[in-house]
Design a protein around this motif. Structure first.
Motif, PDB file in Angstrom:
ATOM      1  N   THR A 175       0.820  -1.202   0.000  1.00 63.07           N
ATOM      2  CA  THR A 175       0.000   0.000   0.000  1.00 63.07           C
ATOM      3  C   THR A 175       0.855   1.253   0.000  1.00 63.07           C
ATOM      4  O   THR A 175       1.983   1.258   0.503  1.00 63.07           O
ATOM      5  N   THR A 176       0.326   2.321  -0.600  1.00 62.83           N
ATOM      6  CA  THR A 176       1.037   3.596  -0.606  1.00 62.83           C
ATOM      7  C   THR A 176       1.011   4.205   0.792  1.00 62.83           C
ATOM      8  O   THR A 176       0.249   3.776   1.657  1.00 62.83           O
ATOM      9  N   CYS A 177       1.863   5.226   0.985  1.00 56.04           N
ATOM     10  CA  CYS A 177       1.990   5.869   2.293  1.00 56.04           C
ATOM     11  C   CYS A 177       1.656   7.351   2.138  1.00 56.04           C
ATOM     12  O   CYS A 177       2.470   8.139   1.633  1.00 56.04           O
ATOM     13  N   ASP A 178       0.464   7.734   2.539  1.00 59.17           N
ATOM     14  CA  ASP A 178       0.036   9.131   2.427  1.00 59.17           C
ATOM     15  C   ASP A 178       0.966  10.021   3.241  1.00 59.17           C
ATOM     16  O   ASP A 178       1.229   9.747   4.420  1.00 59.17           O
ATOM     17  N   ILE A 179       1.485  11.090   2.624  1.00 61.23           N
ATOM     18  CA  ILE A 179       2.486  11.927   3.305  1.00 61.23           C
ATOM     19  C   ILE A 179       1.911  12.649   4.517  1.00 61.23           C
ATOM     20  O   ILE A 179       2.653  13.039   5.430  1.00 61.23           O
ATOM     21  N   GLU A 180       0.594  12.842   4.562  1.00 61.31           N
ATOM     22  CA  GLU A 180      -0.006  13.546   5.703  1.00 61.31           C
ATOM     23  C   GLU A 180      -0.331  12.591   6.846  1.00 61.31           C
ATOM     24  O   GLU A 180       0.078  12.806   7.981  1.00 61.31           O
ATOM     25  N   THR A 181      -1.060  11.528   6.538  1.00 59.97           N
ATOM     26  CA  THR A 181      -1.551  10.642   7.598  1.00 59.97           C
ATOM     27  C   THR A 181      -0.848   9.289   7.651  1.00 59.97           C
ATOM     28  O   THR A 181      -0.937   8.584   8.659  1.00 59.97           O
ATOM     29  N   GLY A 182      -0.179   8.908   6.565  1.00 54.56           N
ATOM     30  CA  GLY A 182       0.403   7.574   6.505  1.00 54.56           C
ATOM     31  C   GLY A 182      -0.663   6.504   6.397  1.00 54.56           C
ATOM     32  O   GLY A 182      -0.410   5.334   6.663  1.00 54.56           O
ATOM     33  N   GLU A 183      -1.882   6.907   5.982  1.00 57.09           N
ATOM     34  CA  GLU A 183      -3.023   5.984   5.935  1.00 57.09           C
ATOM     35  C   GLU A 183      -2.705   4.746   5.103  1.00 57.09           C
ATOM     36  O   GLU A 183      -2.128   4.831   4.025  1.00 57.09           O
ATOM     37  N   CYS A 184      -3.141   3.591   5.656  1.00 59.03           N
ATOM     38  CA  CYS A 184      -2.859   2.324   4.986  1.00 59.03           C
ATOM     39  C   CYS A 184      -3.827   1.999   3.852  1.00 59.03           C
ATOM     40  O   CYS A 184      -3.611   1.050   3.115  1.00 59.03           O
ATOM     41  N   GLY A 185      -4.903   2.756   3.725  1.00 61.25           N
ATOM     42  CA  GLY A 185      -5.837   2.522   2.637  1.00 61.25           C
ATOM     43  C   GLY A 185      -6.889   1.487   2.972  1.00 61.25           C
ATOM     44  O   GLY A 185      -7.089   1.094   4.131  1.00 61.25           O
ATOM     45  N   THR A 186      -7.572   0.983   1.935  1.00 58.28           N
ATOM     46  CA  THR A 186      -8.714   0.091   2.128  1.00 58.28           C
ATOM     47  C   THR A 186      -8.337  -1.249   2.749  1.00 58.28           C
ATOM     48  O   THR A 186      -9.172  -1.915   3.342  1.00 58.28           O
ATOM     49  N   GLY A 187      -7.088  -1.632   2.644  1.00 61.07           N
ATOM     50  CA  GLY A 187      -6.674  -2.918   3.213  1.00 61.07           C
ATOM     51  C   GLY A 187      -6.678  -2.925   4.727  1.00 61.07           C
ATOM     52  O   GLY A 187      -6.706  -3.972   5.362  1.00 61.07           O
ATOM     53  N   GLY A 188      -6.645  -1.719   5.325  1.00 61.88           N
ATOM     54  CA  GLY A 188      -6.666  -1.624   6.779  1.00 61.88           C
ATOM     55  C   GLY A 188      -5.371  -2.099   7.420  1.00 61.88           C
ATOM     56  O   GLY A 188      -4.313  -2.167   6.779  1.00 61.88           O
ATOM     57  N   CYS A 189      -5.470  -2.430   8.702  1.00 58.90           N
ATOM     58  CA  CYS A 189      -4.294  -2.788   9.506  1.00 58.90           C
ATOM     59  C   CYS A 189      -4.163  -4.296   9.681  1.00 58.90           C
ATOM     60  O   CYS A 189      -5.137  -5.044   9.541  1.00 58.90           O
ATOM     61  N   LYS A 190      -2.984  -4.708  10.031  1.00 56.60           N
ATOM     62  CA  LYS A 190      -2.766  -6.090  10.444  1.00 56.60           C
ATOM     63  C   LYS A 190      -3.534  -6.316  11.750  1.00 56.60           C
ATOM     64  O   LYS A 190      -3.762  -5.379  12.517  1.00 56.60           O
ATOM     65  N   PRO A 191      -3.936  -7.556  12.013  1.00 57.69           N
ATOM     66  CA  PRO A 191      -4.594  -7.835  13.289  1.00 57.69           C
ATOM     67  C   PRO A 191      -3.716  -7.374  14.449  1.00 57.69           C
ATOM     68  O   PRO A 191      -2.499  -7.591  14.463  1.00 57.69           O
ATOM     69  N   GLY A 192      -4.346  -6.712  15.412  1.00 59.73           N
ATOM     70  CA  GLY A 192      -3.618  -6.240  16.588  1.00 59.73           C
ATOM     71  C   GLY A 192      -3.241  -4.781  16.531  1.00 59.73           C
ATOM     72  O   GLY A 192      -2.687  -4.254  17.492  1.00 59.73           O
ATOM     73  N   TRP A 193      -3.560  -4.106  15.401  1.00 62.13           N
ATOM     74  CA  TRP A 193      -3.167  -2.705  15.246  1.00 62.13           C
ATOM     75  C   TRP A 193      -4.340  -1.884  14.720  1.00 62.13           C
ATOM     76  O   TRP A 193      -5.239  -2.405  14.068  1.00 62.13           O
ATOM     77  N   LYS A 194      -4.292  -0.570  14.998  1.00 62.40           N
ATOM     78  CA  LYS A 194      -5.375   0.322  14.562  1.00 62.40           C
ATOM     79  C   LYS A 194      -4.801   1.697  14.253  1.00 62.40           C
ATOM     80  O   LYS A 194      -3.599   1.938  14.352  1.00 62.40           O
ATOM     81  N   GLY A 195      -5.702   2.632  13.882  1.00 63.24           N
ATOM     82  CA  GLY A 195      -5.301   3.987  13.498  1.00 63.24           C
ATOM     83  C   GLY A 195      -5.182   4.093  11.991  1.00 63.24           C
ATOM     84  O   GLY A 195      -5.000   3.085  11.290  1.00 63.24           O
ATOM     85  N   ASP A 196      -5.265   5.322  11.471  1.00 65.26           N
ATOM     86  CA  ASP A 196      -5.134   5.517  10.029  1.00 65.26           C
ATOM     87  C   ASP A 196      -3.821   4.942   9.520  1.00 65.26           C
ATOM     88  O   ASP A 196      -3.751   4.382   8.431  1.00 65.26           O
ATOM     89  N   ASP A 197      -2.753   5.114  10.348  1.00 63.94           N
ATOM     90  CA  ASP A 197      -1.431   4.646   9.911  1.00 63.94           C
ATOM     91  C   ASP A 197      -1.038   3.316  10.548  1.00 63.94           C
ATOM     92  O   ASP A 197       0.095   2.863  10.400  1.00 63.94           O
ATOM     93  N   CYS A 198      -1.988   2.700  11.272  1.00 65.90           N
ATOM     94  CA  CYS A 198      -1.760   1.365  11.848  1.00 65.90           C
ATOM     95  C   CYS A 198      -0.505   1.298  12.721  1.00 65.90           C
ATOM     96  O   CYS A 198       0.300   0.374  12.610  1.00 65.90           O
ATOM     97  N   THR A 199      -0.380   2.281  13.605  1.00 66.98           N
ATOM     98  CA  THR A 199       0.776   2.281  14.512  1.00 66.98           C
ATOM     99  C   THR A 199       0.355   2.171  15.974  1.00 66.98           C
ATOM    100  O   THR A 199       1.206   2.167  16.857  1.00 66.98           O
ATOM    101  N   GLN A 200      -0.965   2.089  16.213  1.00 64.98           N
ATOM    102  CA  GLN A 200      -1.449   1.977  17.595  1.00 64.98           C
ATOM    103  C   GLN A 200      -1.828   0.523  17.882  1.00 64.98           C
ATOM    104  O   GLN A 200      -2.672  -0.054  17.204  1.00 64.98           O
ATOM    105  N   ALA A 201      -1.171  -0.077  18.893  1.00 65.71           N
ATOM    106  CA  ALA A 201      -1.483  -1.459  19.261  1.00 65.71           C
ATOM    107  C   ALA A 201      -2.835  -1.510  19.965  1.00 65.71           C
ATOM    108  O   ALA A 201      -3.252  -0.559  20.624  1.00 65.71           O
ATOM    109  N   CYS A 202      -3.548  -2.636  19.792  1.00 65.38           N
ATOM    110  CA  CYS A 202      -4.827  -2.824  20.497  1.00 65.38           C
ATOM    111  C   CYS A 202      -4.565  -2.848  22.006  1.00 65.38           C
ATOM    112  O   CYS A 202      -3.490  -3.252  22.465  1.00 65.38           O
ATOM    113  N   LEU A 203      -5.576  -2.437  22.799  1.00 62.59           N
ATOM    114  CA  LEU A 203      -5.462  -2.471  24.255  1.00 62.59           C
ATOM    115  C   LEU A 203      -5.504  -3.930  24.720  1.00 62.59           C
ATOM    116  O   LEU A 203      -6.439  -4.666  24.403  1.00 62.59           O
ATOM    117  N   GLN A 204      -4.509  -4.316  25.474  1.00 60.98           N
ATOM    118  CA  GLN A 204      -4.400  -5.701  25.925  1.00 60.98           C
ATOM    119  C   GLN A 204      -5.638  -6.126  26.707  1.00 60.98           C
ATOM    120  O   GLN A 204      -6.096  -5.427  27.614  1.00 60.98           O
TER     121      GLN A 204
END
Length: 525
Positions: free
Chosen positions: A193-222
């Protein structure tokens, strides 16, 4: 024509030389007007000094604009501009006497050929003022310095960096505020996926399991959330062990498995409706023995619902065979309650008797009264022939013995076996009351069948065997209703006619007498 007289001693002489106006001027008229560098070439040419009334062209000075500006010192109209006041990129370059142009361009914050004009405040900035303040990407409203266009505190909008926030982040390398985040540190489901220069958004594919945020850098709360974009709640899992740890990627329940009705590693997949049920959806709905084949199948228990089980089966999901000594729907019936002829086995589905039924009983399991012979709700001890049905051929309900068409006169009740109460009720179903008859004698016995008043007959105004039918109002009256209202001679003619005695309350027509005006007087007018 001007005349000028000059002496060697400076005294005026009588000898004179005439300058031609507009052509030459000065001592001895030696200077030509056309050699001046006046701004206005058509200006008059003073014969004494050739003064240019409108001033000099750029690069010239003097009254008659014939002296050049001093090289490297001044320039421009009348040589009034100083070369040192320019803001050339390279101050050591030459200074053109006419326009003072800076060949190498201007210092930041200045513009013009001679680099003496400041950039317009909050509009443009930089070298030759070639940058627009509105094209900066400052984080907040900020003044725009003429030289650098520097944003307040060097804070840029996401996707930009640099002093003036005009440098975009490197595509697919960095992003965010001042480009301080690395694209490779994201946890996108799609690595391409491309990397938006403003948000780093991952696009329609979303995040890997266990991660969230537009840029998929926030781990899920344990033990709170898990899965793609952390969109699943640990508390929503249907784990057998409610204290099971909740992995941020898969939310797996562990060895305890799932509660009935649920399946999957995280026990959030409901069993297929009307297909499977039970722990880990291991049971098949089609294997149940429900009485209603179209019944729904509860994903947890497989319960068959209000229809219950097919005969011979029991349990919520109707998968357990009836055990002796019971049989039939939901194993409700006792084998010992049958009326088999002799000893017999007990089929778990039908309870069938091997050698037929005892007298008065019928049915596969010999639990039903014999049609039109016996009846009774809990046994078959009542005899159909003992009833008093109005229709002697009436069917005999095996439970109630009810007569179709009602009872014979003098009898009541569903099965027509209850006699009317003497001198109280009579007739079909005992629905008529003896006290409501109008017999001539109040002591007349009340026949249970008909309520007959006997030979005494009825009171005036009443008729019928039981004297319970009133004379037809306005038509008949008197004993047995044998008198006609139309035969009276009342005055007026339309006088009402009581059913008791037909009295004419207004009197009789001439020639008639009696309370009902039916007796002639023999005298007529």
């Amino acid at each position: 024509m001007a005349w000028i007289l000059f002496l060697s001693s400076g005294q005026t002489s009588s000898k004179s030389v005439a300058c031609q106006e507009g052509h030459n001027y000065g001592k001895k008229c030696t200077k030509l007007c056309t050699e001046r560098h006046c701004v206005n070439q058509s200006a008059s040419c003073n014969v004494r000094n050739g003064r240019c009334a409108g001033g000099c062209e750029a690069g010239w000075k003097g009254k008659d604009c014939t002296k050049t500006c001093e090289e490297g010192k001044n320039y421009g109209p009348n040589c009034r501009k100083l070369c040192t006041k320019r803001h050339c990129m390279n101050q050591s370059i030459s200074c053109d006497v006419q326009n003072g142009s800076c060949i190498g361009g201007c210092e930041a914050g200045f513009k013009g050929k001679d680099c003496t004009k400041k950039c317009e405040y909050n509009v443009t900035y930089g070298t030759n003022c070639n940058k627009s303040c509105t094209e900066r990407n400052c984080l907040s409203s900020s003044a725009c310095p003429r030289k650098t266009g520097r944003c307040k505190a060097k804070e840029c909008q996401p996707g930009w960096n640099g002093t003036d926030c005009t440098q975009a982040c490197l595509q697919n390398v960095t992003y965010g505020f001042n480009c301080n985040k690395l694209c490779e540190k994201r946890h996108c489901a799609n690595h391409m996926t491309t990397c938006d220069i403003e948000t780093g958004e991952c696009g329609t594919g979303g995040c890997k399991p266990g991660w969230k945020g537009d840029d998929c850098t926030q781990a899920c709360l344990q033990n709170v959330t898990y899965g793609s974009n952390c969109n699943k709640l640990c508390e929503k899992r249907q784990c057998t062990n409610h204290l099971a740890a909740c992995d941020i990627e898969a939310g797996e329940c562990g060895t305890g498995g799932c509660e009935p009705g649920w399946d999957g590693d995280d026990c959030t997949e409901a069993c297929l409706q009307n297909v499977t049920y039970g722990s880990n959806c291991s049971k098949l709905c089609e294997k149940r023995q429900c009485a209603n084949h179209s019944t729904t199948c509860d994903i947890e228990t497989g319960e068959c619902g209000t229809g219950g089980c097919q005969p011979g089966w029991k349990g919520e999901d109707c998968t357990q065979v009836c055990g002796s000594p019971r049989y039939g729907s939901s194993c409700l019936y006792r084998c010992s309650a049958r009326h088999c002829n002799g000893n017999s086995s007990c089929n778990h589905i039908s309870g069938a008797c091997d050698n037929g039924c005892q007298h008065g009983w019928e049915g596969i399991a010999c639990t039903e009264c014999e049609q039109n012979v016996s009846y009774g709700r809990y046994n078959c001890k009542k005899v159909c022939a003992d009833r008093h049905c109005a229709d002697s051929s009436s069917s005999c309900d095996v439970k109630t013995g009810a007569c179709v068409g009602g009872c014979q006169a003098g009898w009541s009740g569903t099965e027509c076996k209850r006699a009317c109460i003497q001198n109280d009720t009579y007739g079909h179903g005992c629905i008529k009351y003896c006290k409501e008859r109008h017999c001539l004698s109040s002591n007349t016995p009340c026949n249970l069948l008909t309520g007959d008043c006997g030979g005494d007959g009825c009171q005036a105004g009443w008729q019928g065997v039981d004297c319970a039918q009133a004379c037809e109002q306005g038509v008949k009256y008197g004993l047995h209703c044998n008198k006609s209202c139309a035969d009276r001679h009342c005055d007026p003619k339309n006088t009402s006619c009581t059913t008791h005695n037909g009295t004419c309350f207004g009197g009789c027509l001439p020639g008639w007498m009696g309370h009902d005006c039916t007796q002639g007087t023999g005298h007529y007018t």
